[in-house]
Design an enzyme around this catalytic site. Structure first.
Site, short mmCIF file in Angstrom:
data_model
loop_
_atom_site.label_atom_id
_atom_site.label_comp_id
_atom_site.label_asym_id
_atom_site.label_seq_id
_atom_site.Cartn_x
_atom_site.Cartn_y
_atom_site.Cartn_z
N CYS A 113 -39.95 28.64 27.19
CA CYS A 113 -38.62 28.83 27.78
C CYS A 113 -38.21 30.29 27.88
CB CYS A 113 -37.58 28.05 26.99
SG CYS A 113 -37.90 26.29 27.00
N HIS A 250 -30.44 30.93 28.68
CA HIS A 250 -31.35 29.81 28.89
C HIS A 250 -30.54 28.51 28.84
CE1 HIS A 250 -34.60 27.07 28.74
NE2 HIS A 250 -34.52 26.82 27.46
N ASN A 280 -33.04 21.23 31.26
CA ASN A 280 -33.79 22.38 30.75
C ASN A 280 -35.06 22.53 31.61
OD1 ASN A 280 -35.38 24.19 29.36
ND2 ASN A 280 -35.07 23.25 27.35
O1 UT7 Z 1 -35.75 25.02 25.52
C1 UT7 Z 1 -36.19 25.23 24.23
C2 UT7 Z 1 -35.11 25.07 23.29
N1 UT7 Z 1 -34.82 23.67 23.08
C3 UT7 Z 1 -33.65 23.37 22.66
O2 UT7 Z 1 -32.81 24.25 22.57
C4 UT7 Z 1 -33.35 21.97 22.21
C5 UT7 Z 1 -32.60 22.06 20.91
N2 UT7 Z 1 -32.15 20.78 20.40
C6 UT7 Z 1 -31.18 20.08 20.98
O3 UT7 Z 1 -30.66 20.44 22.01
C7 UT7 Z 1 -30.65 18.87 20.25
O4 UT7 Z 1 -31.17 18.87 18.94
C8 UT7 Z 1 -31.00 17.54 20.94
C9 UT7 Z 1 -30.20 17.41 22.23
C10 UT7 Z 1 -32.47 17.47 21.22
C11 UT7 Z 1 -30.60 16.38 20.04
O5 UT7 Z 1 -29.22 16.46 19.70
P1 UT7 Z 1 -28.77 16.33 18.18
O6 UT7 Z 1 -27.31 16.35 18.16
O7 UT7 Z 1 -29.51 17.38 17.41
O8 UT7 Z 1 -29.26 14.88 17.83
P2 UT7 Z 1 -30.30 14.41 16.72
O9 UT7 Z 1 -31.68 14.85 17.08
O10 UT7 Z 1 -29.75 14.80 15.39
O11 UT7 Z 1 -30.24 12.86 16.90
C12 UT7 Z 1 -29.03 12.12 16.64
C13 UT7 Z 1 -29.30 10.65 16.91
C14 UT7 Z 1 -30.58 10.16 16.28
O12 UT7 Z 1 -30.34 8.86 15.79
P3 UT7 Z 1 -30.06 8.62 14.21
O13 UT7 Z 1 -31.27 9.16 13.51
O14 UT7 Z 1 -28.81 9.41 13.92
O15 UT7 Z 1 -29.90 7.16 14.13
C15 UT7 Z 1 -31.54 10.07 17.42
O16 UT7 Z 1 -32.54 9.10 17.23
O17 UT7 Z 1 -29.44 10.44 18.31
C16 UT7 Z 1 -30.65 9.70 18.57
N3 UT7 Z 1 -31.17 10.07 19.87
C17 UT7 Z 1 -30.75 9.50 21.02
N4 UT7 Z 1 -29.83 8.54 21.23
C18 UT7 Z 1 -29.62 8.20 22.53
C19 UT7 Z 1 -32.10 11.01 20.17
N5 UT7 Z 1 -32.29 11.05 21.50
C20 UT7 Z 1 -31.45 10.12 22.05
C21 UT7 Z 1 -31.19 9.72 23.37
N6 UT7 Z 1 -30.27 8.75 23.57
N7 UT7 Z 1 -31.80 10.26 24.43
#
Ligand code: UT7
EC number: 2.3.1.180
Length: 323
Positions: A113, A250, A280
């Site tokens: 990225c 980004h 992204n």
């Molecule tokens: O380009 C390179 C840089 N990349 C990034 O900057 C990405 C950085 N990370 C992020 O943007 C975020 O961490 C995400 C958008 C990927 C995830 O958001 P989050 O608020 O960190 O969520 P999380 O990973 O803590 O997941 C929360 C919950 C989980 O369920 P439990 O364990 O709380 O029951 C996930 O399983 O959300 C669940 N989850 C989803 N639910 C519905 C994960 N993906 C999804 C989804 N739809 N697509």
């Protein structure tokens, strides 16, 4: 002194738009979850006949037209991509051929990225070192090809597209009043290589592999890394956040963008956000956002613009440009 001045911008997006709701029958997710957690509403997904090379070529042609130049005027093509058409030759060489350019040289850069920020910095050094006068800097990606479409934690986040800049050697007085690339700061730290990676490659599995990410871990590090590298760039240029006209980060997650801008004291109205439209797009995200803000008249000649990116590796960096 020689400065690398932006002469043109361009972009290209695949024809097909995929909305958040289109995922609802594929994986357990919702438009609401994606929009709330990321700010993404839609992304463009490449058809079979749309590749990193074809999108990169289209963005390059648009940037050349904007600059009033032709491929004959270009000495170097630097393509930032992690999704090349082939393992080799470099997709930059394929774009060179598609443009009918049979002089100069072309190569790919791989910093995921952060690729475009690395590529602009590299192009600036070629220009200031006298090895090139006009450089096409392209970010082009087809991340849809390396997504695991059954993994809801990654497949909803990424999109395809390309953006390009023409950088041209110009004369500057050596102050931050000059037009062109004014300061940059690049970083990487391979201890984080397993937090965002592709689980295949020519020298390991012999396959292309799929993108894997510990999203929460990446998120945890993102804001600190982004703000560190931006503060280093501010101090190299002797400016503060108040001097900026535009912040073009980004586009991975609206929450990361907002938190970084807040920590740096950059006013919300100076932040260019396109993650809602494109998702992204990795190395294409910054030049796509730039081309949107140039096309709609926000970024104008003379504006002080800060580019920033962070991604797999981890890699991260920032570049300050006077438009
Ligand atoms: O380009 C390179 C840089 N990349 C990034 O900057 C990405 C950085 N990370 C992020 O943007 C975020 O961490 C995400 C958008 C990927 C995830 O958001 P989050 O608020 O960190 O969520 P999380 O990973 O803590 O997941 C929360 C919950 C989980 O369920 P439990 O364990 O709380 O029951 C996930 O399983 O959300 C669940 N989850 C989803 N639910 C519905 C994960 N993906 C999804 C989804 N739809 N697509």
């Amino acid at each position: 002194m020689i400065r690398s001045v932006v002469r043109g911008t361009g972009a290209a997006l695949p024809r097909r738009i995929m909305k958040n709701a289109d995922f609802e029958g594929m994986v357990e997710t919702s438009d609401e979850w994606i929009a709330q957690r990321t700010g993404i509403r839609q992304r463009h997904i490449a058809a079979d006949d749309e590749t990193t090379a074809s999108l990169g070529e289209a963005a390059a042609r648009a940037a050349l037209a904007d600059a009033g130049l032709t491929p004959d005027d270009i000495d170097l093509i630097v393509l930032a991509t992690s999704t090349p058409n082939n393992t080799f030759p470099a997709t930059a060489v394929e774009i060179q051929d598609r443009l009918g350019m049979h002089h100069g040289f072309a190569f790919d850069m791989q910093a995921v990225c952060s690729g475009f920020v690395y590529a602009v910095t590299t192009a600036d050094l070629y220009i200031r070192g006298g090895l090139a006068k006009r450089v096409l800097v392209i970010g082009s990606e087809t991340f849809s090809r390396i997504l695991d479409w059954s993994d809801r934690s990654t497949c909803v986040l990424f999109g395809d597209g390309a953006g390009a800049l023409v950088l041209e050697a110009g004369e500057g007085g050596g102050t931050i009043a000059d037009r062109g690339v004014l300061a940059a700061s690049l970083r990487s730290d391979g201890t984080h290589k397993d937090k965002l990676f592709v689980d295949g490659g020519p020298s390991t599995t012999g396959t292309v592999g799929h993108l894997r990410m510990e999203g929460r871990e990446v998120f945890k590090h993102a804001v600190g890394m982004i703000t560190d590298v931006i503060e280093a760039t501010f101090s190299a240029a002797g400016i503060t956040a108040d001097d900026l006209d535009w912040f073009v980060p980004h586009q991975a997650n609206k929450r990361i963008i907002d938190a970084s801008a807040k920590k740096l004291g950059i006013a919300e109205q100076k932040v260019v956000v396109t993650v809602n439209l494109h998702g992204n797009t990795s190395a294409a995200s910054v030049p796509l956002a730039l081309s949107v803000a140039v096309a709609d008249g926000r970024i104008k000649k003379g504006d002080l613009v800060l580019l920033e990116a962070m991604g797999g590796g981890f890699t991260w960096g920032a570049v300050l440009v006077r438009w």
